[in-house]
Design an enzyme around this catalytic site. Structure first.
Site, mmCIF file in Angstrom:
data_model
loop_
_atom_site.group_PDB
_atom_site.id
_atom_site.type_symbol
_atom_site.label_atom_id
_atom_site.label_comp_id
_atom_site.label_asym_id
_atom_site.label_seq_id
_atom_site.Cartn_x
_atom_site.Cartn_y
_atom_site.Cartn_z
ATOM 1 N N GLU A 94 -0.632 -9.418 -0.852
ATOM 2 C CA GLU A 94 -2.058 -9.716 -0.659
ATOM 3 C C GLU A 94 -2.793 -9.816 -2.000
ATOM 4 O O GLU A 94 -3.731 -10.601 -2.139
ATOM 5 C CB GLU A 94 -2.685 -8.653 0.251
ATOM 6 C CG GLU A 94 -2.207 -8.828 1.706
ATOM 7 C CD GLU A 94 -2.624 -7.686 2.609
ATOM 8 O OE1 GLU A 94 -2.317 -6.531 2.256
ATOM 9 O OE2 GLU A 94 -3.247 -7.940 3.655
ATOM 10 N N ALA B 116 0.844 -1.195 0.000
ATOM 11 C CA ALA B 116 0.000 0.000 0.000
ATOM 12 C C ALA B 116 0.878 1.242 0.000
ATOM 13 O O ALA B 116 1.989 1.220 0.532
ATOM 14 C CB ALA B 116 -0.881 -0.014 1.239
ATOM 15 N N GLY C 161 0.532 -5.155 0.715
ATOM 16 C CA GLY C 161 -0.613 -5.226 -0.184
ATOM 17 C C GLY C 161 -0.283 -5.923 -1.496
ATOM 18 O O GLY C 161 -1.158 -6.541 -2.117
ATOM 19 N N GLU D 3 4.381 -5.262 6.948
ATOM 20 C CA GLU D 3 3.529 -4.209 7.518
ATOM 21 C C GLU D 3 3.936 -3.815 8.933
ATOM 22 O O GLU D 3 3.894 -2.633 9.290
ATOM 23 C CB GLU D 3 2.059 -4.654 7.517
ATOM 24 C CG GLU D 3 1.373 -4.569 6.153
ATOM 25 C CD GLU D 3 1.507 -5.845 5.328
ATOM 26 O OE1 GLU D 3 2.401 -6.670 5.636
ATOM 27 O OE2 GLU D 3 0.741 -6.014 4.374
HETATM 28 C C1 3H9 Z 1 0.707 -2.317 3.320
HETATM 29 O O1 3H9 Z 1 0.951 -2.817 2.267
HETATM 30 C C2 3H9 Z 1 -0.629 -2.432 3.992
HETATM 31 C C3 3H9 Z 1 -1.535 -3.431 3.360
HETATM 32 O O2 3H9 Z 1 -1.356 -4.694 3.977
HETATM 33 C C4 3H9 Z 1 -2.978 -3.079 3.576
HETATM 34 C C5 3H9 Z 1 -3.554 -2.011 2.778
HETATM 35 C C6 3H9 Z 1 -5.043 -1.817 2.978
HETATM 36 N N1 3H9 Z 1 4.611 3.524 -0.012
HETATM 37 O O3 3H9 Z 1 13.243 2.005 -0.471
HETATM 38 P P1 3H9 Z 1 13.562 2.716 -1.736
HETATM 39 C C7 3H9 Z 1 9.109 4.867 -2.089
HETATM 40 S S1 3H9 Z 1 1.862 -1.376 4.142
HETATM 41 C C8 3H9 Z 1 5.012 4.704 -0.503
HETATM 42 O O4 3H9 Z 1 14.528 3.822 -1.700
HETATM 43 P P2 3H9 Z 1 14.720 0.308 -2.778
HETATM 44 C C9 3H9 Z 1 10.247 5.378 -1.232
HETATM 45 O O5 3H9 Z 1 9.794 6.336 -0.309
HETATM 46 C C10 3H9 Z 1 3.239 -1.348 3.051
HETATM 47 N N2 3H9 Z 1 6.242 4.917 -1.018
HETATM 48 O O6 3H9 Z 1 13.970 1.701 -2.901
HETATM 49 C C11 3H9 Z 1 11.166 5.959 -2.275
HETATM 50 O O7 3H9 Z 1 10.642 7.209 -2.651
HETATM 51 P P3 3H9 Z 1 11.607 8.432 -3.071
HETATM 52 C C12 3H9 Z 1 4.046 -2.579 3.146
HETATM 53 C C13 3H9 Z 1 7.085 3.885 -1.016
HETATM 54 O O8 3H9 Z 1 14.868 -0.161 -4.159
HETATM 55 C C14 3H9 Z 1 10.998 4.999 -3.449
HETATM 56 O O9 3H9 Z 1 9.746 4.348 -3.241
HETATM 57 N N3 3H9 Z 1 5.198 -2.468 2.308
HETATM 58 C C15 3H9 Z 1 6.733 2.635 -0.507
HETATM 59 O O10 3H9 Z 1 15.897 0.425 -1.888
HETATM 60 C C16 3H9 Z 1 12.080 3.965 -3.539
HETATM 61 O O11 3H9 Z 1 12.164 3.259 -2.302
HETATM 62 C C17 3H9 Z 1 6.420 -2.138 2.763
HETATM 63 O O12 3H9 Z 1 6.625 -1.940 3.937
HETATM 64 C C18 3H9 Z 1 5.425 2.465 0.017
HETATM 65 N N4 3H9 Z 1 4.981 1.292 0.509
HETATM 66 O O13 3H9 Z 1 13.678 -0.644 -1.997
HETATM 67 C C19 3H9 Z 1 7.522 -2.068 1.727
HETATM 68 N N5 3H9 Z 1 7.794 1.793 -0.629
HETATM 69 O O14 3H9 Z 1 12.281 7.973 -4.307
HETATM 70 C C20 3H9 Z 1 8.272 -0.787 1.865
HETATM 71 C C21 3H9 Z 1 8.767 2.514 -1.203
HETATM 72 O O15 3H9 Z 1 10.653 9.556 -3.247
HETATM 73 N N6 3H9 Z 1 9.257 -0.580 0.807
HETATM 74 N N7 3H9 Z 1 8.358 3.777 -1.450
HETATM 75 O O16 3H9 Z 1 12.541 8.600 -1.900
HETATM 76 C C22 3H9 Z 1 10.439 -1.220 0.769
HETATM 77 O O17 3H9 Z 1 10.723 -2.104 1.543
HETATM 78 C C23 3H9 Z 1 11.434 -0.763 -0.269
HETATM 79 O O18 3H9 Z 1 11.053 0.512 -0.695
HETATM 80 C C24 3H9 Z 1 11.547 -1.676 -1.518
HETATM 81 C C25 3H9 Z 1 12.454 -0.991 -2.578
HETATM 82 C C26 3H9 Z 1 12.170 -3.020 -1.109
HETATM 83 C C27 3H9 Z 1 10.200 -1.910 -2.139
#
Ligand code: 3H9
Length: 685
Positions: A102, A60, A99, A122
């Site tokens: 999911e 999400a 998400g 999450e």
């Molecule tokens: C969820 O899913 C809830 C659901 O169960 C229910 C819903 C109803 N949102 O980390 P990076 C941005 S909760 C918004 O540097 P990498 C990040 O800010 C979510 N933005 O890249 C950055 O922006 P900017 C559960 C996000 O290659 C850019 O993307 N998911 C999100 O080193 C690049 O990110 C997580 O907890 C996000 N969810 O790593 C996963 N994710 O360029 C969280 C990233 O403006 N994300 N951004 O600075 C990660 O673990 C890492 O970002 C990922 C990529 C491994 C995906």
């Protein structure tokens, strides 16, 4: 469009297209809902869903979590996918997280690329899976595996996911493989939500709770996840889903989730320097001066990132020691399964050690990690200036010494910078980048480029005693030592701070790093210390007694047999004795009072640091405290925590403490300013 659709014969192809990580925001949710309707309208045989750019979906969009939820909600969209008479296949490349995972669970078939990862992180954002994860996952992979995946938050690799039955196949080209799937077989697959729920297993649930209580103490989301998953075991799917949704929405607006989001986005924002554009030097060969514990840790961190490294030492004994130290880290990483034998050999091949500065004549970056003495450092820097190519960046890993003084000893001070690593350097994520008065922009951007390669969190800091982190630490320790003489024991103080969320209290931590380092610092500061400031001599007495910490078998605690720590009555007596000598009548402090004093001392010091421009922003201080000093991440870092108290409240409490000691509790002008004008500290800078 954040979701695109196209038809290939009787197969529909749906692609999530929301760079950079295909976060599932409103436009993706709407796009997926429309894709469900489209596939049915087109009477397709099946639908393949994947993500653009080799990335399925990162979950999400956490940026939306500060606003009210907007329809269509993800759980409803996923129910629509699962309920559709057109079966969907998830073709997973890159990551399918939160998400994203999911979405995959709502599809009857999931095919994963060998290098892809799937998981439910999450809880690291202070929430729980909110689109069916807590209800579908146990049905698919069993209660124990599901609890581990959701409470731990660690993504799984393809082989593990396959073994658990989370995906049905691992294929190098998942989209192509999905196109080959037989549609008739697909319709016979029972949707995950219709699989029987696993039986209630109290032992498994209790183990999960116990693990969370020890490994994630203080965090509410993992316990809430267990609660919701347990409830789901005896509820119809839709009722479990409603319970999950309620918990997700509650947690989303909790203080912990806000704090964790703050750190998540601050960490990402820190990757690039603000207001600086300069081409970094791209080093291939890096010189590290000093092969002691710190130098070899830095050398290994740099080897890990694929750089060629030469460690410089003063004599052949030093060279031998450097080789042994680096090899020790290689062996330890092998043993922990962090690298395999091939990777270990790659690192060994990139490493050399020498006494000859001519061996680094092509190195465009040097990191000095020699003895903490200005004379030694200036000598090393002079030798490096002579040997390295013009334009090479020369960095010092000093924890306290004045970078400007080191720089001024060279003919080109602009190439000098501080790179303050934290031990163990190949593990700790923080990198303080110390900007001297004359440090060039190129040196700064080079430091950021290095941090990126090393996967560290870079924070630019100015020159002062201890920079940001150690300066706050010094004040924390001073406040703790004051409690020690005025009434507390080290274990009472440690316990109070562990309850606050630190993995260990200040005294257990000192035992680990060694009391001699702080002692040497106090001696260095003797000449400049305000004579009117209260000085607590207990730590000096400890050093006199040879109680230097774990390495001597005894410090603030005793470590009989080198293992488990026990409280030491001799240490408790030291506090009583010193109080007696100083004519202090000791009082008892509650755990709350201990926490209040230690956190306020740090907040006040950090506010001065911000006020003086040593840190560029409150968020930077949060990153330093979380990634370098064990401040609980779920409190969002020191300044984010301070804002939960509010500057006005902090000033009022400091005023009260100032009645005891006006010097130690002198209120930072920044705090007064924020208090008077109602400004949050995190808005400063
Ligand atoms: C969820 O899913 C809830 C659901 O169960 C229910 C819903 C109803 N949102 O980390 P990076 C941005 S909760 C918004 O540097 P990498 C990040 O800010 C979510 N933005 O890249 C950055 O922006 P900017 C559960 C996000 O290659 C850019 O993307 N998911 C999100 O080193 C690049 O990110 C997580 O907890 C996000 N969810 O790593 C996963 N994710 O360029 C969280 C990233 O403006 N994300 N951004 O600075 C990660 O673990 C890492 O970002 C990922 C990529 C491994 C995906």
């Amino acid at each position: 469009m954040s979701v695109t659709t196209r038809r290939e014969g009787s197969v529909g192809y749906v692609e999530i297209d929301n760079a950079p990580v295909n976060a599932i925001g409103l436009s993706v949710r709407s796009g997926l809902q429309q894709a469900v309707d489209w596939a049915e309208r087109e009477n397709l045989e099946r639908v393949i869903v994947s993500g653009k750019g080799g990335m399925f979906a990162a979950g999400a969009d956490a940026k939306e979590f500060d606003s009210a939820p907007v329809e269509p909600h993800l759980p409803d969209v996923l129910n629509a996918i699962e309920d559709s008479y057109v079966p969907w296949i998830a073709a997973i490349e890159g990551v399918a997280l939160g998400g994203g995972a999911e979405i995959a669970l709502a599809c009857p078939m999931r095919i994963m690329a060998p290098k892809a990862r799937i998981g439910f992180p999450e809880v690291t954002l202070g929430v729980i899976p909110g689109a069916g994860g807590t209800q579908r996952l146990p049905r698919l992979i069993g209660l124990s595996n599901a609890l581990n995946a959701v409470t731990g938050g660690k993504p799984l690799n393809a082989q593990t996911a396959l073994k658990m039955g989370l995906v049905q196949a691992v294929k190098s080209e998942p989209v192509e493989a999905a196109f080959m799937v037989n549609s008739e077989a697909l319709v016979t697959i029972v949707p995950v939500s219709e699989l029987p729920e696993p039986a209630i297993d109290l032992e498994v649930l209790n183990t999960a709770r116990k693990t969370v209580n020890t490994k994630q103490a203080g965090q509410i989301a993992p316990l809430r996840a267990i609660e919701v998953m347990e409830a789901g075991l005896s509820l119809p799917f839709r009722e479990g889903l409603a319970l999950e949704r309620q918990a997700f929405l509650e947690l989303r607006s909790s203080d912990q989730a806000k704090a964790l989001r703050h750190i998540f986005f601050a960490e990402r924002a820190a990757k690039t320097p603000s207001n600086i554009i300069a081409e970094p030097v791209v080093p291939e060969h890096i010189a590290v001066v000093g092969g002691g514990t710190m130098g070899s840790g830095i050398a290994y961190a740099v080897l890990n990132a694929g750089f060629r490294v030469t460690v410089l030492e003063t004599d052949s004994e030093g060279v031998k020691r450097a080789r042994e130290n680096v090899e020790k880290v290689v062996e330890a990483s092998l043993k922990r399964g962090l690298i395999d034998e091939n990777k270990a050999n790659e690192r060994r091949a990139l490493f050399s050690a020498s006494t000859n500065y001519a061996d680094v004549s092509d190195a465009t970056l040097a990191i000095e990690a020699a003895f903490e003495s200005m004379a030694v450092k200036c000598q090393v820097f002079a030798a490096l200036e002579q040997s390295l190519p013009a334009g090479a960046i020369i960095a010092s890993n000093t924890s306290y010494l004045d970078i400007n003084e080191i720089a001024d000893s060279l003919s080109d001070p602009a190439r000098v910078i501080g790179l303050h690593f934290f031990a163990p350097a190949h593990i700790m994520k923080l990198l303080e980048i110390v900007r001297g008065n004359k440090t060039s922009d190129i040196a700064i951007t080079t430091a950021f480029a290095l941090a990126k390669r090393l996967r560290k969190v870079p924070v630019v800091v100015g020159v002062c005693d201890g920079f940001v982190g150690n300066r706050i630490l010094a004040r924390y320790r001073e406040a703790a030592d004051t409690l020690l003489i005025d009434g507390s024991t080290p274990w009472e103080i440690d316990e109070a701070m562990v309850e606050f969320g630190y993995a260990m209290g200040p005294y257990a931590a000192q035992d680990l790093s060694g009391l001699d380092i702080a002692h040497a610092n106090r001696r260095r500061q003797d000449a400049t210390r305000d004579p009117a400031r209260r000085y607590i001599p207990i730590a000096d007495r400890m050093v006199e007694l040879g109680k230097l910490g774990r390495k001597t078998g005894a410090g603030w605690y005793r470590y009989p047999g080198g293992n488990g720590r026990v409280e030491d009555p001799v240490v408790a007596d030291l506090g009583i004795e010193e109080a007696h000598f100083a004519g202090i009548e000791r009082v008892e402090y509650s755990a709350d009072e201990i926490r209040e004093r230690l956190t306020l001392a740090m907040i006040n010091e950090a506010s001065d640091i911000l006020h003086e421009g040593i840190a560029q922003s409150a968020a930077d201080i949060d990153l330093v405290t979380v990634f370098g000093y064990g401040f609980p991440r779920w409190r969002g870092g020191l300044m984010h925590y301070a804002d939960t108290l509010g500057a006005k409240e902090i000033v009022s409490r400091l005023t009260r403490l100032g009645n005891e000691d006006a010097i130690a509790w002198k209120i930072s002008p920044l705090l007064s300013h924020c208090s008077e004008n109602g400004i949050p500290l995190c808005d400063v800078g």
